[in-house]
Design a protein around this motif. Structure first.
Motif, PDB file in Angstrom:
ATOM      1  N   TRP A 254       3.101   8.883  -5.312  1.00 44.84           N
ATOM      2  CA  TRP A 254       4.153   8.452  -4.382  1.00 44.84           C
ATOM      3  C   TRP A 254       5.091   9.622  -4.050  1.00 44.84           C
ATOM      4  O   TRP A 254       5.386   9.884  -2.879  1.00 44.84           O
ATOM      5  CB  TRP A 254       4.919   7.292  -5.023  1.00 44.84           C
ATOM      6  CG  TRP A 254       6.080   6.773  -4.247  1.00 44.84           C
ATOM      7  CD1 TRP A 254       6.372   6.973  -2.921  1.00 44.84           C
ATOM      8  CD2 TRP A 254       7.138   5.938  -4.749  1.00 44.84           C
ATOM      9  NE1 TRP A 254       7.529   6.340  -2.579  1.00 44.84           N
ATOM     10  CE2 TRP A 254       8.012   5.697  -3.669  1.00 44.84           C
ATOM     11  CE3 TRP A 254       7.395   5.384  -6.006  1.00 44.84           C
ATOM     12  CZ2 TRP A 254       9.165   4.908  -3.824  1.00 44.84           C
ATOM     13  CZ3 TRP A 254       8.533   4.599  -6.156  1.00 44.84           C
ATOM     14  CH2 TRP A 254       9.408   4.359  -5.083  1.00 44.84           C
TER      15      TRP A 254
ATOM     16  N   SER B 298       5.252  11.508  -0.301  1.00 47.28           N
ATOM     17  CA  SER B 298       6.517  11.469   0.435  1.00 47.28           C
ATOM     18  C   SER B 298       7.035  12.873   0.715  1.00 47.28           C
ATOM     19  O   SER B 298       7.563  13.150   1.801  1.00 47.28           O
ATOM     20  CB  SER B 298       7.555  10.680  -0.360  1.00 47.28           C
ATOM     21  OG  SER B 298       7.112   9.369  -0.618  1.00 47.28           O
TER      22      SER B 298
ATOM     23  N   GLY C 216      15.812  11.039  -0.466  1.00 49.59           N
ATOM     24  CA  GLY C 216      14.491  10.481  -0.740  1.00 49.59           C
ATOM     25  C   GLY C 216      14.113  10.577  -2.205  1.00 49.59           C
ATOM     26  O   GLY C 216      13.690   9.587  -2.812  1.00 49.59           O
TER      27      GLY C 216
ATOM     28  N   TRP D 134      13.581   7.604  -5.053  1.00 50.18           N
ATOM     29  CA  TRP D 134      12.393   7.521  -5.914  1.00 50.18           C
ATOM     30  C   TRP D 134      12.813   7.382  -7.376  1.00 50.18           C
ATOM     31  O   TRP D 134      12.318   6.511  -8.094  1.00 50.18           O
ATOM     32  CB  TRP D 134      11.542   8.771  -5.700  1.00 50.18           C
ATOM     33  CG  TRP D 134      10.329   8.897  -6.550  1.00 50.18           C
ATOM     34  CD1 TRP D 134       9.080   8.399  -6.296  1.00 50.18           C
ATOM     35  CD2 TRP D 134      10.220   9.591  -7.805  1.00 50.18           C
ATOM     36  NE1 TRP D 134       8.208   8.736  -7.303  1.00 50.18           N
ATOM     37  CE2 TRP D 134       8.878   9.465  -8.249  1.00 50.18           C
ATOM     38  CE3 TRP D 134      11.131  10.302  -8.581  1.00 50.18           C
ATOM     39  CZ2 TRP D 134       8.432  10.026  -9.440  1.00 50.18           C
ATOM     40  CZ3 TRP D 134      10.693  10.872  -9.768  1.00 50.18           C
ATOM     41  CH2 TRP D 134       9.359  10.730 -10.189  1.00 50.18           C
TER      42      TRP D 134
ATOM     43  N   VAL E  17      14.532   3.837  -7.996  1.00 49.53           N
ATOM     44  CA  VAL E  17      13.608   2.694  -8.045  1.00 49.53           C
ATOM     45  C   VAL E  17      12.879   2.659  -9.387  1.00 49.53           C
ATOM     46  O   VAL E  17      12.751   1.602 -10.021  1.00 49.53           O
ATOM     47  CB  VAL E  17      12.599   2.762  -6.885  1.00 49.53           C
ATOM     48  CG1 VAL E  17      11.474   1.762  -7.074  1.00 49.53           C
ATOM     49  CG2 VAL E  17      13.305   2.501  -5.555  1.00 49.53           C
TER      50      VAL E  17
ATOM     51  N   ALA F 282      14.897   7.825   3.234  1.00 49.43           N
ATOM     52  CA  ALA F 282      14.464   6.555   2.654  1.00 49.43           C
ATOM     53  C   ALA F 282      13.175   6.070   3.319  1.00 49.43           C
ATOM     54  O   ALA F 282      12.273   5.542   2.655  1.00 49.43           O
ATOM     55  CB  ALA F 282      15.572   5.513   2.796  1.00 49.43           C
ATOM     56  N   ALA F 283      13.075   6.249   4.643  1.00 47.47           N
ATOM     57  CA  ALA F 283      11.877   5.818   5.368  1.00 47.47           C
ATOM     58  C   ALA F 283      10.646   6.605   4.922  1.00 47.47           C
ATOM     59  O   ALA F 283       9.552   6.049   4.774  1.00 47.47           O
ATOM     60  CB  ALA F 283      12.095   5.985   6.875  1.00 47.47           C
TER      61      ALA F 283
ATOM     62  N   MET G 212      10.180   7.899   1.987  1.00 48.06           N
ATOM     63  CA  MET G 212       9.778   7.394   0.675  1.00 48.06           C
ATOM     64  C   MET G 212       9.037   6.066   0.806  1.00 48.06           C
ATOM     65  O   MET G 212       8.092   5.803   0.058  1.00 48.06           O
ATOM     66  CB  MET G 212      10.998   7.220  -0.228  1.00 48.06           C
ATOM     67  CG  MET G 212      11.749   8.501  -0.535  1.00 48.06           C
ATOM     68  SD  MET G 212      10.710   9.893  -1.061  1.00 48.06           S
ATOM     69  CE  MET G 212      10.079   9.276  -2.625  1.00 48.06           C
ATOM     70  N   GLY G 213       9.451   5.234   1.746  1.00 43.64           N
ATOM     71  CA  GLY G 213       8.742   3.978   1.984  1.00 43.64           C
ATOM     72  C   GLY G 213       7.318   4.230   2.453  1.00 43.64           C
ATOM     73  O   GLY G 213       6.367   3.579   1.990  1.00 43.64           O
ATOM     74  N   ALA G 214       7.153   5.197   3.372  1.00 40.08           N
ATOM     75  CA  ALA G 214       5.819   5.525   3.859  1.00 40.08           C
ATOM     76  C   ALA G 214       4.961   6.115   2.737  1.00 40.08           C
ATOM     77  O   ALA G 214       3.774   5.805   2.609  1.00 40.08           O
ATOM     78  CB  ALA G 214       5.920   6.512   5.021  1.00 40.08           C
TER      79      ALA G 214
ATOM     80  N   PHE H 104       5.232   5.478  -0.408  1.00 44.12           N
ATOM     81  CA  PHE H 104       4.875   4.374  -1.299  1.00 44.12           C
ATOM     82  C   PHE H 104       3.631   3.651  -0.778  1.00 44.12           C
ATOM     83  O   PHE H 104       2.715   3.342  -1.542  1.00 44.12           O
ATOM     84  CB  PHE H 104       6.046   3.402  -1.392  1.00 44.12           C
ATOM     85  CG  PHE H 104       5.827   2.244  -2.324  1.00 44.12           C
ATOM     86  CD1 PHE H 104       6.134   2.358  -3.674  1.00 44.12           C
ATOM     87  CD2 PHE H 104       5.305   1.042  -1.862  1.00 44.12           C
ATOM     88  CE1 PHE H 104       5.931   1.288  -4.546  1.00 44.12           C
ATOM     89  CE2 PHE H 104       5.098  -0.030  -2.721  1.00 44.12           C
ATOM     90  CZ  PHE H 104       5.410   0.102  -4.062  1.00 44.12           C
ATOM     91  N   LEU H 105       3.594   3.388   0.525  1.00 47.82           N
ATOM     92  CA  LEU H 105       2.440   2.703   1.117  1.00 47.82           C
ATOM     93  C   LEU H 105       1.173   3.557   1.010  1.00 47.82           C
ATOM     94  O   LEU H 105       0.077   3.051   0.757  1.00 47.82           O
ATOM     95  CB  LEU H 105       2.725   2.368   2.575  1.00 47.82           C
ATOM     96  CG  LEU H 105       3.858   1.361   2.821  1.00 47.82           C
ATOM     97  CD1 LEU H 105       4.079   1.166   4.317  1.00 47.82           C
ATOM     98  CD2 LEU H 105       3.560   0.027   2.146  1.00 47.82           C
TER      99      LEU H 105
END
Length: 273
Positions: free
Chosen positions: A107, A111, A175, A179, A182, A223-224, A226-228, A230-231
């Motif tokens: 992850w 990112s 970012g 990480w 979370v 943040a976006a 890091m979301g990408a 994660f996916l």
């Protein structure tokens, strides 16, 4: 730690992460881009935030500049924690949460590489490097007598040439802090760890704006990213599990160097509850 849950050897992980960080650092330097274009991007972000009423940087920066008891600690936070907390969390996961380590590492790597693409496509002048008429003060330079940095963000004095000051969009300070937050919130066993996991990304977001190193939208983009990431890590983990079932191998979600073990285990954060 049992062999069944043990990640790859520490030196292999260190080499992998060192290679990724080297590519990331070198890529930042190569992605400096055109300064005028970077300034244009920075001003466009500032105007867009003003229209949306989200230009939080200026009042925060004014507060950090006028109140040294806030500004000086904030500069130390910006200059140090980004480089300390993230590796500490990685080591903690490797030793204490091996079932989650591989996913978390993948992850973070995914990112970070996405962030490098952002620096390349959109070089952005941070608020502190805009013309003084825009009302921002570079607090790192303003309070440089208190620390090891000079006028080139958090770089030690005399080493500004080794950093790209226009790699602001997205903010990986935010970012990486997200990480860390979370993972500490999800896997920390003590209230103190969970509280730090909650506070760290929030404090970092305020700090990067108050020191005039980033715009609010840089933080949102961090943040976006890091979301990408994660996916992407979940997708890699899903493909790994498919390969495992067909080939008799087992690996954690996102594992890059698998070991042979039973296939029933799912190491992603979503499954580790």
């Amino acid at each position: 730690m049992t062999e069944r849950h043990r990640p790859t050897r520490w030196w292999a992980e260190l080499l992998l992460l060192g290679l990724v960080y080297g590519v990331y650092s070198g890529g930042r330097l190569l992605a400096r881009g055109d300064v005028d274009l970077a300034v244009e991007h920075g001003l466009s972000i500032l105007r867009f935030e003003h229209v949306l009423g989200m230009d939080f940087e200026r009042p925060l920066n004014r507060l950090f500049t006028e109140q040294a008891w806030i500004g000086v600690p904030a500069d130390f936070v910006y200059a140090s924690l980004h480089y300390l907390v993230t590796p500490v969390v990685l080591v903690w996961l490797y030793r204490r949460r091996p079932a989650q380590y591989r996913f978390a590492r993948t992850w973070l790597v995914s990112s970070t590489l996405l962030g490098l693409i952002g620096f390349t496509l959109m070089p952005t002048c941070p608020p502190r490097l805009l013309d003084a008429a825009h009302g921002f003060t570079d607090t790192m330079a303003y309070y440089s007598g208190y620390g090891w940095w000079g006028a080139e963000a958090s770089a030690p004095r005399g080493m500004g040439g080794f950093t790209n000051q226009y790699a602001a969009m997205p903010s990986l300070h935010v970012g990486w802090a997200l990480w860390c937050g979370v993972l500490l919130w999800a896997y920390g066993r003590t209230p103190l760890l969970k509280a730090f996991g909650l506070a760290y990304p929030l404090v970092t977001t305020v700090v990067v704006m108050g020191t005039a190193n980033h715009y609010f939208l840089d933080a949102v983009a961090g943040a976006a990213v890091m979301g990408a990431g994660f996916l992407i890590a979940q997708r890699i983990g899903s493909r790994s599990r498919t390969r495992i079932v067909s080939g008799g191998w087992d690996t954690s979600a996102g594992e890059l160097l698998p070991k042979q073990r039973p296939a029933a285990e799912d190491d992603s954060p979503a499954a580790a509850r």
